[in-house]
Each structure stands twice: as C-alpha cells, then as structure tokens.
Design a protein around this motif. Sequence first.
Motif, PDB file in Angstrom:
ATOM      1  N   LEU A  51       0.827  -1.204   0.000  1.00 43.43           N
ATOM      2  CA  LEU A  51       0.000   0.000   0.000  1.00 43.43           C
ATOM      3  C   LEU A  51       0.863   1.257   0.000  1.00 43.43           C
ATOM      4  O   LEU A  51       0.626   2.184  -0.781  1.00 43.43           O
ATOM      5  CB  LEU A  51      -0.931   0.001   1.214  1.00 43.43           C
ATOM      6  CG  LEU A  51      -1.792   1.254   1.391  1.00 43.43           C
ATOM      7  CD1 LEU A  51      -2.809   1.352   0.257  1.00 43.43           C
ATOM      8  CD2 LEU A  51      -2.480   1.246   2.737  1.00 43.43           C
ATOM      9  N   LYS A  58       2.229   6.146  -7.084  1.00 37.30           N
ATOM     10  CA  LYS A  58       1.131   6.936  -7.634  1.00 37.30           C
ATOM     11  C   LYS A  58       1.432   8.427  -7.526  1.00 37.30           C
ATOM     12  O   LYS A  58       1.212   9.182  -8.474  1.00 37.30           O
ATOM     13  CB  LYS A  58      -0.171   6.598  -6.901  1.00 37.30           C
ATOM     14  CG  LYS A  58      -1.382   7.270  -7.482  1.00 37.30           C
ATOM     15  CD  LYS A  58      -2.647   6.789  -6.834  1.00 37.30           C
ATOM     16  CE  LYS A  58      -3.814   7.525  -7.471  1.00 37.30           C
ATOM     17  NZ  LYS A  58      -5.075   6.941  -7.171  1.00 37.30           N
ATOM     18  N   SER A  59       1.962   8.855  -6.395  1.00 29.36           N
ATOM     19  CA  SER A  59       2.326  10.268  -6.209  1.00 29.36           C
ATOM     20  C   SER A  59       3.430  10.692  -7.167  1.00 29.36           C
ATOM     21  O   SER A  59       3.380  11.776  -7.760  1.00 29.36           O
ATOM     22  CB  SER A  59       2.772  10.520  -4.771  1.00 29.36           C
ATOM     23  OG  SER A  59       1.739  10.243  -3.877  1.00 29.36           O
ATOM     24  N   CYS A  68       1.154   4.009  -3.005  1.00 27.06           N
ATOM     25  CA  CYS A  68       0.898   5.448  -2.806  1.00 27.06           C
ATOM     26  C   CYS A  68       2.082   6.291  -3.256  1.00 27.06           C
ATOM     27  O   CYS A  68       1.903   7.349  -3.885  1.00 27.06           O
ATOM     28  CB  CYS A  68       0.560   5.729  -1.350  1.00 27.06           C
ATOM     29  SG  CYS A  68      -1.039   5.050  -0.844  1.00 27.06           S
TER      30      CYS A  68
END
Length: 160
Positions: A108, A115-116, A112
């Motif tokens: 996770l 993705k950022s 994240c």
Amino acid sequence: MVDKAKALEKSKGFANEFREFIMRGNVMDLAVGVIIGGAFQGIINSLVNDIIMPVISALTGGIDFSNWFITLDGTHYDSLALAKEAGAATLNYGVFITAVINFLLMALVIFCIVKSLNKLSDKVKKEKEEEAPTTKICPHCQSEINIKATKCPCCTADLK
C-alpha cells in the motif's frame, strides 16, 4: 599454447563484460533500491508491530497475533516464548498473519508513493509540453513561423 591464450582472452572479455554490466546505471539503481527497501522494511515492521497491531489488539479485546500458534506435539503453552523455551515445535500462524499485514502495508505504501511520483511526473511533463515553443522567428525576415517549417512562407528562405 594457443588454447591458453584464447582462454585468457575469453576470461578478460568476460571480466570486462561483467564490469560493464555492474557499472550500468540500472544495476546501481537496483542496488540502491534494495538497500533502501531493506531500511524501509524496518520502518514498516515498526509501524505494524508498534502501532497497528496494538490498535487491532485493543479493538479485538486484547488479542495478540504473535501468540497465535499450535504446538505440533499437542502440549499447551501460554505463550510462544514459553513454547520455544521448552523446545516445542510450533506452527506460528499468528506470526504469519503479522507478516501478511506487513506485506499488505508495504504494498500500500509503495503504491501510494509510486502513484504520487507518477502524478508529479505527469504534471512536470505537461508543464514542459505547455512551455515548448510552437513558433520560431525567421533569421532572414524576422517573421514568426511554425517551429516545424523548413522554408519561410514570407521570404521563402531555407531554414535549418
């Protein structure tokens, strides 16, 4: 004598090829990634063991996953530490559950971060595309023309 020379030349070629492989940027990036990943795993382990698991334990009425185990000889022990101290063979499924939670949290967090970074990369890429000029100035007549033009439409000069 010729075979030894060929073997020596071949081994030097292999050594040089290996050195080139090691010195490539992507191999060094991979090495750095593995080292940082190992350090990051320590942070995730602490997050799970010191923050998340106590909260889960409080929410579930004091359940401690680390003491979920089965002794393979059928003897009952109050804790995993006591079972290990006695030398009993144990099936530590609570430790496995903790490892699965660690993995899911690691996945996770990495998701994240990626993705950022992708969002930031897209934003920077879009800004660069917006900033890219679409016109240029003809060096002969100083008129504004398309950036892809090879001949000026105003003075018919050949452009580089």
